[in-house]
Design an enzyme around this catalytic site. Structure first.
Site, short mmCIF file in Angstrom:
data_model
loop_
_atom_site.label_atom_id
_atom_site.label_comp_id
_atom_site.label_asym_id
_atom_site.label_seq_id
_atom_site.Cartn_x
_atom_site.Cartn_y
_atom_site.Cartn_z
N GLY A 250 0.81 -1.21 0.00
CA GLY A 250 0.00 0.00 0.00
C GLY A 250 0.85 1.26 0.00
O GLY A 250 0.53 2.25 -0.69
N ASP A 251 1.93 1.24 0.78
CA ASP A 251 2.85 2.39 0.81
C ASP A 251 3.50 2.58 -0.56
O ASP A 251 3.70 3.71 -1.02
CB ASP A 251 3.94 2.17 1.86
CG ASP A 251 3.37 1.82 3.22
OD1 ASP A 251 2.29 2.35 3.56
OD2 ASP A 251 3.98 1.01 3.93
#
Length: 301
Positions: A250-251
């Site tokens: 996600g990052d």
């Protein structure tokens, strides 16, 4: 300049044990050590894609020294505040027949140390971008994201927020440039389970009604959906590959989105494409994705 904030960074100690047996001496088959924390992950992947950033946050003790040295090695500029007590936490992640984690608490952050962070935030310039990502340490006020965004109101600073539930909902009134819930987190905000893309889009638009400008919803192997401030909806399919790691995907998507947005002079379709490639590349890698791996997948989309 892009600034990322990691309030509670960590040294992630990842160990592999063939058959973990409680109450016995277990020997590792593999050990890896990483600089952890969502903001640090974003800066790491930005660096891999050739984008400069500054990492803000708090560090302490000998583990804090390792975080600072690691940031330089990863290719972004550390500007952490050194705390006078405690040490940066160590998270132990055990990979065996089942995966287990033991996460440290992290050091106490005093009011005067928090004020140093506010002073750094106040020095941001118009045209800068600020990424607020991750959970809040127990020693900080729960409304810290809101307090930061309130200080920057009325300035030309684009703020990206990657957080969960109330932490995210409470900042929408400050009109963040982009927010990135996953599909499960999006459903949790409204107390329902989202069953299809139409429901995801409908509820992403509800977050826009509450103040978000752009809503990027990650959906693991199903790709991502971007609802833009222009009223457009873009679908980002996920490239095919073997999932090896879910940590940091996600990052990586956030970093890829920012990269695509900046390199295309604000083209949201390109931002989504690069974001999807970066998130998938990290999922298909043992560690956060390299720039080469991201571009390889980007060309497939």
């Amino acid at each position: 300049m892009i600034y990322t904030v990691t309030f509670n960074p960590a040294i992630d100690y990842v160990i592999k044990v063939d058959d973990l047996t409680l109450g016995k001496v277990n020997r590792t088959k593999r050990e890896d050590v990483y600089c952890g924390g969502k903001g640090i992950n974003v800066s790491n992947v930005l660096s891999n894609l050739g984008i400069d950033s500054v990492g803000l946050g708090f560090i302490a003790g000998f583990t804090g020294d390792a975080i600072e040295a690691g940031a330089k090695k990863l290719g972004f500029q550390p500007d952490f505040i050194r705390l006078r007590e405690g040490m940066t936490r160590i998270n132990v992640k055990i990979k065996s027949n089942e995966e287990s984690e033991i996460n440290g608490q992290g050091p106490v952050i005093h009011d005067d140390e928090l004020e140093q962070m506010f002073q750094k935030i106040d020095q941001l310039k118009d045209g800068d971008m600020l990424v607020l990502a991750g959970s809040i340490p127990a020693s900080l006020p729960e409304d810290i994201y809101e307090r930061i965004m309130e200080r920057l109101q009325g300035r030309d600073i684009q703020i990206v927020v990657d957080a969960t539930k109330d932490l995210l909902l409470n900042v929408l009134k400050y009109h963040p440039f982009m927010i990135k819930p996953n599909n499960h987190e999006l459903g949790e905000m409204f107390g329902i389970e989202l069953k299809d893309n139409d429901e995801i889009i409908e509820h992403a638009k509800k977050l826009q009604e509450k103040g978000a400008r752009n809503v990027l919803v990650s959906m693991a192997g199903d790709g991502a959906i971007l609802v833009t401030e222009d009223g457009d909806v873009h679908m980002g399919p996920c490239p095919k590959g073997e999932v090896k790691n879910s940590v940091g995907a996600g990052d990586s998507m956030v970093a890829g989105f920012i990269t695509g947005y900046l390199k295309s002079n604000g083209n949201y379709e390109e931002a989504l494409k690069m974001g999807t490639a970066a998130g998938s590349a990290s999922a298909f890698s043992e560690d956060l994705a390299t720039g080469e791996k991201i571009m390889e997948l980007y060309k497939q989309l």
